[in-house]
Write an enzyme that holds these catalytic residues in place. Structure first.
Site, short mmCIF file in Angstrom:
data_model
loop_
_atom_site.label_atom_id
_atom_site.label_comp_id
_atom_site.label_asym_id
_atom_site.label_seq_id
_atom_site.Cartn_x
_atom_site.Cartn_y
_atom_site.Cartn_z
N ALA A 311 -1.18 4.65 -8.32
CA ALA A 311 -0.68 5.59 -7.34
C ALA A 311 0.69 5.12 -6.88
CB ALA A 311 -1.63 5.67 -6.15
N GLU A 347 -1.42 3.85 0.07
CA GLU A 347 -0.20 4.64 -0.17
C GLU A 347 0.33 5.24 1.13
OE1 GLU A 347 1.03 4.13 -2.93
OE2 GLU A 347 -0.76 3.38 -3.92
ZN LIG Z 1 1.67 -0.27 -2.84
#
Ligand SMILES: [Zn+2]
Length: 902
Positions: A311, A347
């Site tokens: 991600a 994230e």
């Molecule tokens: Zn990271």
């Protein structure tokens, strides 16, 4: 960013994603013979900086970008036009920008009313040299460049094109240094400026970027132009866009009303349900921690058109592997729910740590990654305590300690001397060690004070960049003392401490615990000098008249004594109470036996895992008997939690690596006896409403026992594999691996299906399944897929790392040596992963006779790559440790096996 290679039994909180900034290369004065501009007062000599080695000179500094790209997922390549506003700081006749694989067709520089033609030439792999037709005086300018570029079809960096369900998409991955594959730019993290993107795309497709779209106009019957709002100040590596037939899913709003969406691939909107349900809560927990609202105008979380790639925290447009963000709501498992929440928390924590405040240079990337990993663990703990977040932290800490057990380990703050150092900075040291060190000092300083320091740091540097020194200053203020020396003892030197703990009881004196520290290194490594002593907080749990006592202190020198608060001599001590200390504990074997037999129940589950990890670490060095380590395996299984089960399975797998070939049968029998009853009770398939512990235990235990020869589990796998499209994603991979190994007909079906499957997730499972087969002829048939044009270059890794046991690894190694030229032609090992991954594939044969030959082979084929020295040194040290462990532990394991009942 999240780790880009998926692990099989991944315990680490998969959260994603350098410092004193190295000063820019000094700009050098132009040659004295350079002609002055005509009809001017005597001008200063104009600068023409030489080719930079790493960082660009700062005679031109961008202050904003406006870029327009024409993109179509059905076609290869794109065209671009970019206007770069900036400041010329010194009179110059030459400038440098980053640009990789870009072909410039025209460029000009505008200063006031003046427009000057600029000659642009590519230099080296990723630089553009710009020479205006006449020297440029200091002041504001705009550099406009028209160019074309290509997609990265191998590694999925820059802008890449990939098909999912047969439909093509374009998305981006710029961290760490791939924005230069799409834009001519200053591709360094401290240059935070506004970016305004415009995308010309086929009119039936959706285009998204970091900010909300501000307008859409038709260019012709087939194409539309989508303009996006200018961003807040961002570094190039956080810019992102996507083009494809996406489906939008509403995910609510933040407290301030900022819209949240999940962007699904075509036909998959219903699989975004879990992500859509959970995002606003994760954002709220983060806003509470930072006491600052989410900082951007919208938040889109988008599926990548591939299962690869972890991600990436692009501001306002976070990308996720399809395997994380899209899950069938009818089949989603507790582990998949956790995987999403932990990666999303990582994230989204980056939206503050990394995006709002950005690391000034790559040597401080732990300020992004260690922090996001540490904070994600806190968010997961608040989100769902039943997921055992404390045990996951313990497992992540163990991962870091193992990565730190080689002499060639990086420092958390490793100086960056080339691009290879940047690629390699995204490792377990940056993520898990960074997070573990933060957790240790948070505990010592106090979580509330620590949080106040974090808030002050974020407030002070918002929309800017910062360094470790800035962070340490903020924490020192709230702590009331300088925490710099303690932090730096962990950030600026590699390795992890061993704390030797020995109890001293003398009449008339309270019990003392003598503590001494040194660096932990396993046999086989080259000798290493001790560095400066680590400054570590130490908390000790111990027996106080049959109950548990606890005393905390500090170890700031090579040795110290801690007075325990007990009248009698404690029956046991454990010198990592709470489990937050980033160190291993060494104790005399008798003290460990006492701790096992009398203290075990008074330790927390996390502390018991730490004790096991430390016993394993010293069994691996030969300081403790491997029998003591394996005696703890049944106790771990009796914990009935998945993380402890995984640790037990891991110990069995490690022991197998040092077995002689003729010991396998006895070892398999031990595995079937010890792990078999639980494995058979769990079976391959989950029951309804099963908890995360059963799921984790199944994932670890059932394949272990099946591969140790359990006939019932193996034939059950074959039966399940007949209908393999119906299997859930969590169990499918392990079932297919076992079935392919057990039944030749199943193997043949999977081998034929792998290269034509259109779901990339399923393709990955099929490729892994055929690559784990024991039979030599079938293994060779699977390896041939590596050179089959239907298999993409980025799908090669399961094949290059094929083989389960020593016998298969020999075949795999020989096969790719024979085909090295074809392999390198398919996968040019020039990029972020190529050198690391491919070089290590040839350092897997843990055989002394092969060692020098393997080293020479890797040096010959990978030695010239940027950053190869460090990769090869670490890979070779791992090989040397493996060879040493076989020699040292093999006989001990044989003696232990001989004592087992037949
Ligand atoms: Zn990271």
């Amino acid at each position: 960013m999240s780790p880009r290679l998926t692990c099989t039994v991944c315990l680490c909180l998969l959260a994603a994603c350098g410092s004193t900034p190295r000063p820019p290369a000094p700009a050098q004065a132009a040659s004295p013979t350079a002609p002055a501009p005509a009809a001017a007062a005597p001008a200063a000599p104009a600068l023409d900086p030489p080719q930079p080695a790493l960082r660009l000179p700062r005679n031109f500094v961008p202050t904003g970008y406006r870029a327009r790209l024409a993109l179509d997922p059905a076609r290869d390549g794109f065209t671009g036009a970019i206007e770069i506003d900036g400041e010329v700081r010194e009179r110059s006749k030459g400038f440098w920008l980053h640009g990789r694989g870009l072909k410039v067709s025209a460029a000009r520089l505008i200063q006031g009313a003046r427009s000057v033609r600029v000659d642009v030439a590519p230099v080296g792999e990723d630089l553009l040299s710009l020479h205006p037709a006449e020297p440029i005086d200091p002041g504001s300018v705009t550099i406009a460049v028209d160019y074309t570029g290509g997609f990265d079809l191998v590694q999925g960096t820059g802008a890449y094109r990939h098909a999912f369900d047969g439909v093509p998409y374009i998305e981006t991955q710029f961290e760490s240094i791939s924005a230069r594959r799409v834009f001519p730019c200053l591709d360094e993290p401290d240059n935070k400026v506004s970016w305004q993107l415009t995308l010309d795309v086929p009119k039936h497709l959706v285009a998204v970027a970091n900010t909300a779209a501000t307008g859409e106009t038709a260019l012709d019957d087939a194409t539309k132009r989508v303009a996006f709002a200018p961003t807040k100040p961002l570094p190039s590596y956080l810019i992102a866009f996507g083009v494809g037939p996406f489906e939008m899913v509403d995910a609510g709003r933040t407290r301030n009303g900022t819209p949240l969406r999940i962007i699904a691939l075509k036909g998959r909107a219903k699989e975004a349900q879990w992500a859509a349900e959970t995002s606003s809560r994760i954002i709220q927990l983060l806003e509470d921690y930072f006491a600052t609202p989410y900082p951007y105008d919208k938040l889109d979380q988008i599926s990548r058109p591939s299962p690869f790639g972890g991600a990436m925290e692009n501001a306002g447009l976070v990308t996720y592997s399809s395997r994380l963000i899209m899950r069938d709501p009818a089949q989603i498992t507790p582990g998949e729910r956790l995987a999403w929440v932990s990666v999303a928390a990582h994230e989204l924590a980056h939206q503050w740590f990394g995006d709002l405040v950005t690391t000034a240079w790559w040597d401080d990337i732990w300020l992004n990654e260690g922090f996001a990993t540490w904070l994600a663990a806190k968010i997961v703990a608040q989100f769902e305590p039943a997921w055992h977040p404390d045990l996951l932290d313990t497992a992540a800490r163990e991962t870091a300690l193992r990565a730190d057990s080689v002499v060639t380990a990086r420092r958390v703050r490793q100086p960056i001397s080339n691009a290879g150092d940047i690629f390699q900075a995204f490792d377990g040291i940056t993520y898990q060690k960074g997070a573990s060190v933060l957790a240790m000092f948070e505990q010592a300083i106090g979580p509330d004070k620590f949080r106040d320091g974090v808030r002050a740091y974020i407030a002070r540097h918002r929309y800017g960049s910062a360094t470790s020194a800035d962070f340490i200053a903020a924490i020192s203020e709230v702590a009331g003392h300088d925490v710099g020396p303690a932090f730096r003892s962990f950030l600026d030197q590699a390795g992890a401490p061993v704390v030797r703990s020995e109890l001293r009881c003398e009449p008339g004196r309270p019990p003392q615990l003598a503590l001494a520290q040194r660096r932990y290194v396993r046999p086989g490594s080259p000798p290493v000098a001790e560095g400066t002593p680590w400054q570590l907080p130490v908390c000790v749990a111990y027996d106080r008249d049959g109950a548990r006592g606890q005393t905390c202190g500090e170890l700031t020198a090579a040795s110290a004594e801690l007075t325990l608060d007990a009248k009698a001599c404690p029956a046991w001590v454990f010198a990592n109470a709470g489990g937050r200390g980033y160190y291993r504990i060494s104790q005399p074997e008798a003290a460990l036996v006492a701790l096992r037999d009398r203290g075990w129940k008074l330790l927390t589950p996390a502390e018991r895992l730490i004790l096991f990890g430390d016993v394993s670490a010293f069994a691996a060095t030969g300081e403790l008997d491997i029998g003591l380590e394996l005696s703890l395996v049944p106790r771990l299984l009796a914990e009935h939690n998945g993380v402890a089960t995984i640790a037990a399975v891991d110990a069995a797998e490690r022991a197998r690596r040092v077995l002689a070939d003729d010991q396998n049968a006895r070892f398999d029998a031990w595995i079937r006896r010890t792990f078999g009853p639980t494995a058979r009770a769990l079976g391959w398939q989950p029951g309804a409403h099963e908890d995360i512990d059963s799921q984790r235990s199944r994932a670890a235990l059932v394949p272990l026992v099946a591969w140790a020869g359990d006939a019932a589990l193996r034939s059950a796998a074959v039966a399940l594999a007949r209908d393999w499209r119906k299997l859930g994603a969590t169990t499918r991979g392990a079932i297919l691996e076992t079935a392919a190994d057990t039944d030749p007909a199943t193997f043949d079906r999977l081998l034929a299906a792998a290269p034509v499957e259109t779901d990339p997730d399923l393709r990955g499972d099929l490729l892994r399944a055929v690559s784990r087969v024991s039979n030599e002829a079938r293994l060779r048939a699977a390896l041939a897929l590596a050179l089959d044009p239907r298999v993409e270059a980025r799908e090669l890794f399961p094949l290059v790392f094929a083989g389960r046991d020593r016998a298969q690894v020999r075949i795999v190694d020989a096969y790719f040596r024979d085909h090295i030229a074809e392999l390198l032609a398919r996968y040019p090992a020039t990029g972020e992963l190529g050198a690391v991954v491919l070089a290590n594939a040839f350092l897997r044969r843990c055989e002394p006779a092969q060692r020098d030959d393997a080293a020479a082979f890797v040096r010959e084929h990978f030695g010239k790559l940027v950053g190869a020295e460090r990769v090869m040194a670490r890979g070779l040290e791992g090989l040397d440790q493996c060879i040493a462990a076989k020699g040292l532990l093999g006989p001990k394991l044989a003696a232990w096996l001989a004592k087992l009942p037949r």
